[in-house]
Design an enzyme around this catalytic site. Structure first.
Site, PDB file in Angstrom:
ATOM      1  N   ALA A   1      -4.786 -15.181   1.119  1.00 41.45           N
ATOM      2  CA  ALA A   1      -5.656 -14.625   2.146  1.00 41.45           C
ATOM      3  C   ALA A   1      -4.974 -14.734   3.504  1.00 41.45           C
ATOM      4  O   ALA A   1      -5.537 -15.279   4.459  1.00 41.45           O
ATOM      5  CB  ALA A   1      -7.044 -15.285   2.130  1.00 41.45           C
ATOM      6  N   HIS A   2      -3.753 -14.288   3.535  1.00 41.71           N
ATOM      7  CA  HIS A   2      -3.022 -14.201   4.794  1.00 41.71           C
ATOM      8  C   HIS A   2      -1.857 -13.228   4.602  1.00 41.71           C
ATOM      9  O   HIS A   2      -1.569 -12.806   3.478  1.00 41.71           O
ATOM     10  CB  HIS A   2      -2.508 -15.576   5.256  1.00 41.71           C
ATOM     11  CG  HIS A   2      -1.627 -16.270   4.271  1.00 41.71           C
ATOM     12  ND1 HIS A   2      -1.977 -17.449   3.646  1.00 41.71           N
ATOM     13  CD2 HIS A   2      -0.412 -15.944   3.769  1.00 41.71           C
ATOM     14  CE1 HIS A   2      -1.013 -17.807   2.820  1.00 41.71           C
ATOM     15  NE2 HIS A   2      -0.061 -16.909   2.883  1.00 41.71           N
ATOM     16  N   SER A   3      -1.203 -12.906   5.694  1.00 38.77           N
ATOM     17  CA  SER A   3       0.003 -12.082   5.654  1.00 38.77           C
ATOM     18  C   SER A   3       1.136 -12.874   6.307  1.00 38.77           C
ATOM     19  O   SER A   3       0.880 -13.819   7.044  1.00 38.77           O
ATOM     20  CB  SER A   3      -0.237 -10.788   6.432  1.00 38.77           C
ATOM     21  OG  SER A   3       0.996 -10.148   6.691  1.00 38.77           O
TER      22      SER A   3
ATOM     23  N   SER B   1      -2.338 -10.605   1.384  1.00 36.11           N
ATOM     24  CA  SER B   1      -2.492 -10.822  -0.045  1.00 36.11           C
ATOM     25  C   SER B   1      -3.417 -12.002  -0.324  1.00 36.11           C
ATOM     26  O   SER B   1      -3.433 -12.990   0.406  1.00 36.11           O
ATOM     27  CB  SER B   1      -1.102 -11.059  -0.650  1.00 36.11           C
ATOM     28  OG  SER B   1      -1.194 -11.777  -1.841  1.00 36.11           O
TER      29      SER B   1
ATOM     30  N   ILE C   1      -0.207 -14.783   9.443  1.00 36.73           N
ATOM     31  CA  ILE C   1      -1.356 -14.128  10.094  1.00 36.73           C
ATOM     32  C   ILE C   1      -2.558 -14.419   9.205  1.00 36.73           C
ATOM     33  O   ILE C   1      -2.604 -13.984   8.045  1.00 36.73           O
ATOM     34  CB  ILE C   1      -1.165 -12.605  10.216  1.00 36.73           C
ATOM     35  CG1 ILE C   1       0.174 -12.287  10.885  1.00 36.73           C
ATOM     36  CG2 ILE C   1      -2.325 -11.975  10.964  1.00 36.73           C
ATOM     37  CD1 ILE C   1       0.542 -10.812  10.834  1.00 36.73           C
TER      38      ILE C   1
END
Lengths: 306, 306, 306, 306, 306, 306
Positions: free
Chosen positions: B217-219, B264, B289
């Site tokens: 749950a981040h990029s 993702s 991010i």
């Protein structure tokens, strides 16, 4: 100070105690009896054969049907749902409705569902969204659908092994370490009679407890007991009427000694768990205290005598 | 056009945006702040310390308590329930109430229960009847009691193995097939360095993920990664800020390449699953991010540059 | 000193080395070739197409059939049984018999059974009563029916975690502890590139190893490797040509660094075990040393150079 | 009558008892000591440091190495194999050989393998093809590779539940049925003290017994015991020195009462089995009789007194 | 050509057939009866009450005790062990010895152990090191300790599904595919009566088969059958007296049709496997052919008639 | 008697039947059509595209959205929640709303959640707090989240084995006991054709039923059937249109005979359960009655003819 009824609320009962507030879109039917200092929030509906104690809080979206009995300082969260007919059919009114009882100091979380006929014990805590199918012992914490007992409200968790007294009273509950002999043929654990603080007169063991169920939830007047998890694991809440403690019994090398006048509940059984109990007295129904409020009174007297 | 209040509704707040409608038996307290074009349906109750963004829909039977924060275009289904006290007792008001945050574009299904203090991420979808105990990442789909993450909203499910780019951008995420050698001694799967689109500088693996939990749950801004399910199975949602795709990693013979600037989330871990990640950069907290709204903005800039 | 034949023994071969003794009721056929200083005990039978090295011991009740090849210092325990036809039928003699090879220094326990065509590696130890179906790597210990690899002969077992070098040579094999982060979402274990003693160029992982099988049993000339048990458990024998050590890899938080010129065998895989290997070189068949005797020679040269 | 040696046999020892026969191709070295009335069959080989009692039978294909000690009336089946070096290497003779002891009346089946250093107890029965890794208690029946205890020689199997005395002596061993209470909360089984034939002074429970292992194999002089399978299942051999019986304890609702002067062995434990023992005496090492031959003598005296 | 006896061998029997050879250190007692063209290798011992057919091979280290019966072309590998007393005690000779029968064409691998009283069927193949506890049906392949049936000698393995006839005869055995309906409620598989090549008169199902056991091993004269693996998996050997085939029944969607005069054996049952059989005839003991040699004769007549 | 509307309720529809009562804070929109003698309790909200039959009860806190269709005598418990959009987003109104259908006589428990598009069958009973994801067959009892079928409303539970007719009609449904043969090779259970009350023409078996799912829920016009639980366990509800009975099939030794014109539903399958059905007729789609209301009519005619 007297009863407050919001202009958009309807209170048809004259049995409402001082200081109670009834808010907008709430509707109280004539037969309902409500204690003092209660808070009946927006949109609550209360039928006729309903009794509520003092200082209760009923949040929005709750209905209390005929047959509901709520004690003092009960909290009912928003949209929590009761019913009084276990197998409802339209136009098929049962001869009598089932009573649902919420004892003093219990709380019911938001959107929980309480099946008809259930008794929620003193100080119990029903989690938000839980569906309660069975009676809930005093101070139990219940979550999930179906509701499972997962804790004991306000109990202190203790690291095992704790070998000293956990109570300030003489001869309080405590863990007893046994001798364990492990070799290639297996493990042998011995409980020598002389390390027990009482003479053994009775033995029983408990198995096949469903996950989420509890055992015990009573005190003995005279009987001493030793609990051992001979297979699997379980939790034991131990309550002297003043403070409560949580023990995790996770193996057969440690037993929990429970003296008389200690309230205890066992729960959190793993699959296949077996608990052995060694007791100091033959079975005697009169030795049991199963009402938590009564236990608290007696425990205070007992403590005062010490 | 201005605020509409049904004659049988009560609106005590003056902070309600244009175009918002408040229907019968709804009740808005003076301190509440509600944006434009919202729909506040029959029987809704809104306390004082509540902020709602624009274009939100609050269906019947919902209460919003002090401490609720709802973003733009949030949908709250009928009888969905919030609360602001994790361990409520009547007459025992906590020093401060917990905040519950529902981010922009999120939806909450009928009769769902949201525990206090939870943050529901951007675009998340809470299923009807779900009980949400933990924070919910952006666009996650949550169902059940307790709530489990079972999907990624609006993601397209892809049949594995897909070996081509799933993105229209250069060097997009894609599955890479490895060479597998199976004989009587077992199976060996080799990832030759030259088939990776980057040089390996860091490795990590993840296990013991509870069923229903999510990771990621981040990029990343600069880091390239390769994900492999070395044991068990998991799902990976891959999101370029525009479209989202779902990969099912069901065995160790295929890896998923994730370039930078791809959001993702991993979820749907089977019991005993282990994921290996090979990364192009040493750990750098600034490379992450973790705010989805910020990611979407940057991803659009990034796409425009291409 | 010359060949000794007991008066009740029969030796028909003239290819028997000096110092070899042949005892009562033993029978050696004319074609057999036997080295020096061997001990051929009571009741042994040796056919024609048999070659035995020097200093071997063949205990009573053993038969060596056409096709058997035994190296130097091989020990064959009493009643151990060989055969040379995998599917024997009376009067159906196969076109050619299968060779069975027992390499130098290997031992075969009492009453063990060796299937035809099997190769028993250098220094291997076959337990009493074992039934050996497959080739046995150098120094493996095999027990049971069917035979399973359970150890590495003369290896020292090491307590994990051992973080220092286990070798007296510079840059020897050693365990490396990784950083582990456990929270409610699961566990993440990171291998930062800078803690590896080499640059990663290749990755492979191994799973589906049958209980009792082994992997590895070779050395690399130039390639460095890091082994991690990312799921389950396994044992690793590490051998520098002089001493051998056993590591138990029982979790993903520790990796085993293997420098070049170290012989290693992995075995004792638990069900579902997965091992990850990070390697410093692309795959190169010429980098492998798979003959243990050759490895020992090269390792001594290598050590001398240090 | 004197020693018989077949013309094709070789006997170099002069310490062979009267009536013993030594057959063709058998070979007895000078140091061996063999009792009276033994039968040494075709092809047997007996080394120097070997002692055999009276009336033993050694079948063909057997070798007895230095360090073997066989009692009276021992039977060794054809091709059964012994050894005296646990980790044999050619030309690496150990400082001393391990002793292997086979006690009086024991039998070893055809083609069995006995590891060095093992003691086979009085009257034990080793099955054909078994591989014996550990000491074997008196009268145990052992089969398989690795060898597992699966029975008690000459014991009568009893159908459970048998509530009457199984012995002709007063107060013999017997099964006792308990009261069981099953409801939705689980099952409670009570052993009221008054149904025990003794006062409880000690408790122990045994778990983690490996499949194929045994416990017990001793008698008490004064201690009474009650055995219960509180989880899983097990078998109990009960032996009064004259007859032996087998009980299958398959659930917690039945206990087995064991009076003093009864030899007992427990085996056949299922995985996860736990046995509870309630005993009449504190632990006393002197109360144990662990030598079966001694027990038989005392039991006969004890029976004569009754 | 006549009987050959090696100068160091001893043959006391005059019932040895032409062409048979007896080698060094072998010993044949007077009562033994041995057929023609047998090979009795070094060190073999043959007692009196032993009968051996023609063309048998007995390898070194084998003993044949009173009560052994070996058919034509039997092969007995080196050190294979028989016995004739299931519970041997020294000096306790049983009233009569148990017979062990090895039927024509059967082979016994090196170092195998055959328990007393066992019958090894026509053409069976006992693997090296196997320990055979139970009767072995014709042509079965047996390995391990305890011995398990794992194959059918010389059978061709067939890939399922095979829908055509596997026999060159009319109406031979064949697989029949059923219609399967799978949806979210489960799977429904229908066997329409009209797709059976016979009318159903009887049904039976078999479960709880131990791993390694076999069922069947007979032919019917008139009865047609359909076999289905309704749970789990099993193998079926199908033999028309000329060729044999192996079917793997791995799911309930395929049934195996067995016409009359087909010999069949089922084995390789997975744990929990259940096989359903639909039969064309009521139970009739006279319909069974359980002797494989008889079956072969009748099958040839039957084939000739076609 | 005519429609009653509480002064604090709002009824905008003119399509409300005689005798229907609408209580305080309830709100009925103009398009809704409500039958006679309904009870619309406090706080209910009914949108426009809603149709309700006669004699329905809608308890407090319920909303009926566009697309809801409720039959006669339906009961909807307090706070039970419906919805008409499976993936709701604020301001994203779907092209059309999904219909949810609750058939005659069905009941929905307190706080239950019904997903959009579901059909609740005739007389079904949805438990309090259940979350219903799938269609519910007639008279099914559903509980839990997700909802599982756990019973058949108003069915009498029967102790197995019951061998007599359970119906007052000739040739009613009944259990049939089979012969079981257990030996060391396994268990064989035979269903001789002559004990069936019909000739077998068709066979089918069902497996892989998910826990909580049901099969059947139809009647046959002419077909007789025999059900057997050949693996695992299941429950069968049997309904002759007048009374209903519950059978527990818990093993393969008993079959359940189902004559024509009996409605039956199977559920409560254990994991791995397989049911075998033997039927008297080939498959014929016209033989099925799948509408429960139609079945009840035909069953009464059928009973009258008897």
């Amino acid at each position: 100070m007297t009863v407050f009824v919001h202009p958009a609320g309807i209170c048809e009962s004259s049995h409402v105690g001082e200081g109670t507030r009834i808010w907008a879109f709430a509707h109280v039917l004539p037969g309902a009896r409500i204690g003092r200092d209660c808070n009946i929030c927006d949109g609550v509906f209360i039928e006729n054969d309903v009794i509520i104690g003092d200082a209760a809080t009923i949040k929005s979206g709750v209905q209390l049907w005929d047959g509901m009995r709520l004690g003092d300082q009960v909290f009912v969260g928003p949209n929590a749902s009761f019913s009084n007919d276990p197998f409802p059919r339209s136009k098929a009114r049962p001869a009598s409705f089932m009573q649902t009882i919420v004892e003093d100091h219990a709380s019911i979380g938001a959107n929980a569902t309480i099946l008809p006929g259930v008794r929620i014990g003193y100080g119990a805590m029903i989690g938000a969204g839980a569906v309660v199918l069975n009676d809930v012992p005093a101070r139990s914490i219940v979550v999930g659908n179906p509701g499972r007992i997962v804790g004991y409200a306000e109990a202190k968790e203790l690291d095992a092994p704790v070998r000293d007294r956990i109570s300030t009273k003489r001869d309080g509950p405590r863990l007893i370490q046994f001798q364990s002999h492990l070799d290639t043929r297996g493990r042998l654990i011995a409980v020598e009679g002389h390390i027990l603080p009482f003479e053994a007169k009775r033995f029983y063991y408990i198995d096949q407890v469903m996950a989420g169920s509890a055992r015990g939830a009573h005190s003995h007047r005279r009987c001493h007991q030793l609990l051992v998890a001979v297979a699997g694991q379980m939790k034991v809440a131990v309550d002297d009427g003043e403070s409560a403690y949580l023990f995790q019994l996770s193996g057969p090398e440690v037993g929990l000694y429970l003296p008389p006048m200690i309230w205890s509940m066992q729960f959190g059984y793993s699959i296949g768990a077996v608990s052995l109990v060694i007791a100091s007295e033959p079975y005697d129904a009169n030795d049991y205290i199963t009402d938590y409020a009564e236990f608290r009174k007696l425990a205070r007297l007992h403590a005062a005598r010490d």
